[in-house]
Design a protein around this motif. Structure first.
Motif, PDB file in Angstrom:
ATOM      1  N   ILE A  17      -5.333  -3.667  -2.442  1.00 49.88           N
ATOM      2  CA  ILE A  17      -6.162  -3.463  -3.627  1.00 49.88           C
ATOM      3  C   ILE A  17      -6.533  -1.995  -3.673  1.00 49.88           C
ATOM      4  O   ILE A  17      -7.179  -1.475  -2.775  1.00 49.88           O
ATOM      5  N   ASP A  18      -6.096  -1.324  -4.698  1.00 49.70           N
ATOM      6  CA  ASP A  18      -6.285   0.117  -4.795  1.00 49.70           C
ATOM      7  C   ASP A  18      -6.529   0.458  -6.252  1.00 49.70           C
ATOM      8  O   ASP A  18      -5.622   0.402  -7.072  1.00 49.70           O
ATOM      9  N   LEU A  69       8.232 -10.198  -2.962  1.00 46.54           N
ATOM     10  CA  LEU A  69       6.955 -10.914  -2.811  1.00 46.54           C
ATOM     11  C   LEU A  69       6.537 -10.761  -1.352  1.00 46.54           C
ATOM     12  O   LEU A  69       6.990 -11.502  -0.486  1.00 46.54           O
ATOM     13  N   LEU A  70       5.716  -9.757  -1.070  1.00 42.95           N
ATOM     14  CA  LEU A  70       5.313  -9.492   0.308  1.00 42.95           C
ATOM     15  C   LEU A  70       4.473 -10.655   0.850  1.00 42.95           C
ATOM     16  O   LEU A  70       3.738 -11.281   0.095  1.00 42.95           O
ATOM     17  N   PRO A  71       4.522 -10.976   2.142  1.00 41.39           N
ATOM     18  CA  PRO A  71       5.179 -10.209   3.205  1.00 41.39           C
ATOM     19  C   PRO A  71       6.650 -10.518   3.411  1.00 41.39           C
ATOM     20  O   PRO A  71       7.246 -10.035   4.364  1.00 41.39           O
ATOM     21  N   ASP A  72       7.280 -11.315   2.549  1.00 42.18           N
ATOM     22  CA  ASP A  72       8.700 -11.643   2.726  1.00 42.18           C
ATOM     23  C   ASP A  72       9.543 -10.459   2.281  1.00 42.18           C
ATOM     24  O   ASP A  72       9.674 -10.197   1.092  1.00 42.18           O
ATOM     25  N   ARG A 107       0.271 -13.970  -1.421  1.00 41.43           N
ATOM     26  CA  ARG A 107       1.405 -13.063  -1.606  1.00 41.43           C
ATOM     27  C   ARG A 107       0.995 -11.832  -2.420  1.00 41.43           C
ATOM     28  O   ARG A 107       0.049 -11.874  -3.195  1.00 41.43           O
ATOM     29  N   VAL A 108       1.742 -10.759  -2.208  1.00 44.52           N
ATOM     30  CA  VAL A 108       1.530  -9.523  -2.973  1.00 44.52           C
ATOM     31  C   VAL A 108       2.834  -9.193  -3.698  1.00 44.52           C
ATOM     32  O   VAL A 108       3.884  -9.075  -3.070  1.00 44.52           O
ATOM     33  N   LEU A 130       0.556  -5.686  -6.462  1.00 44.23           N
ATOM     34  CA  LEU A 130      -0.402  -6.553  -7.142  1.00 44.23           C
ATOM     35  C   LEU A 130      -0.663  -7.803  -6.303  1.00 44.23           C
ATOM     36  O   LEU A 130       0.171  -8.713  -6.253  1.00 44.23           O
ATOM     37  N   PRO A 131      -1.818  -7.861  -5.604  1.00 41.99           N
ATOM     38  CA  PRO A 131      -2.162  -9.091  -4.874  1.00 41.99           C
ATOM     39  C   PRO A 131      -2.347 -10.236  -5.873  1.00 41.99           C
ATOM     40  O   PRO A 131      -3.142 -10.135  -6.817  1.00 41.99           O
TER      41      PRO A 131
END
Length: 294
Positions: A17-18, A69-72, A107-108, A130-131
């Motif tokens: 988040i930034d 789609l993080l963390p994947d 996911r992010v 984008l979380p």
């Protein structure tokens, strides 16, 4: 959704988040999200980009978007490349199937815009994180997001020592510690280890590896590797030192690297550390090195 936000992983949120403004303008990206509750499928539409920076001599870029789609990190999807434009229109839809809403909220979404280059590595233009815990998917939201410029050379530093004994032709590299390594994992950490190749020209001769250090950006390795290199060959060889992030599921990722080289090693110029080692035989020469991304 609010219950999830109260219980969410602080490290994930802290990492992604930034709300700060980008340090330089590298354009914007327009995309929309939708969720098919019946089929547990996230639907992402990448619509367009605007005001992207020119990366090519022609004054344009050849942009495409890489989607993760993080963390994947394993399953990366990419849009088509749009040729010679700073205002690309992609209008492409991606489906992430088999994602219950609870799983998505951890996911992010990572959108990374690149400039395609046929002859060398593709240039990073900018990225958006984008979380999905921040998004109400039932509203089918649409976003214009400013791209953040890629972090340049913020891979961290590595403290190494070199020592050469001409009498028995032993070259010793000691990996002491690293500091401020780039975080590669969703928890804001990395699982670093170091991989070292002894090279003659472009030919790799011998490989060594340190142990893996879990969940740290400041590992203390204290590991030494010795190589047999005759005195007449000492200026022709180099050590390719790669700090890696170990990944249980996906591929291990490069955090950053340094090349310690004699004059002819891999066409590289002789590094000062190497020079000092040759001019002061049998002495241990210690030096910090800034890691490079490639």
């Amino acid at each position: 959704m609010m219950a999830f936000l109260q219980n969410r992983s602080i490290s994930l949120v802290d990492m992604y988040i930034d709300n700060s403004e980008p340090s330089e303008n590298v354009g914007q990206i327009h995309f929309s999200l939708e969720y098919d509750f019946q089929n547990t499928t996230l639907i992402l539409k990448i619509i367009q980009g605007k005001e992207l920076p020119a990366k090519d001599l022609s004054g344009t870029s050849d942009p495409y978007v890489r989607v993760t789609l993080l963390p994947d990190k394993k399953h990366r999807l990419e849009t088509k490349i749009k040729r010679r434009t700073l205002n690309p229109r992609w209008n492409e839809t991606f489906y992430f199937e088999g994602f219950p809403i609870q799983k998505l909220q951890s996911r992010v979404l990572h959108l990374h815009v690149f400039d395609y280059d046929r002859f060398s590595r593709d240039d990073s233009i900018g990225e958006v994180f984008l979380p999905l815990c921040q998004v109400d998917l039932s509203e089918k939201p649409s976003f214009w997001k400013a791209l953040k410029p890629p972090a340049k050379d913020k891979c961290g530093e590595l403290l190494t020592s070199l020592c050469y004994h001409p009498s028995n032709s032993v070259l010793t590299l000691t990996l002491l510690k690293a500091r401020n390594l780039k975080a590669k994992d969703i928890n804001g950490k990395s699982d670093p280890y170091v991989k070292v190749w002894l090279q003659f020209g472009d030919k790799r001769i011998e490989k060594r590896k340190t142990a893996i250090f879990k969940c740290t950006l400041n590992p203390v390795f204290n590991d030494s590797f010795s190589f047999n290199v005759p005195w007449e060959k000492i200026r022709e060889c180099s050590l390719d030192v790669q700090v890696m992030d170990f990944d249980n599921i996906g591929r291990n990722e490069l955090i950053g690297r340094i090349l310690l080289a004699g004059k002819n090693g891999s066409g590289a110029t002789e590094t000062k550390h190497w020079q000092d080692m040759i001019t002061k035989p049998r002495q241990t020469i210690v030096q910090w090195h800034r890691l490079k991304p490639e």
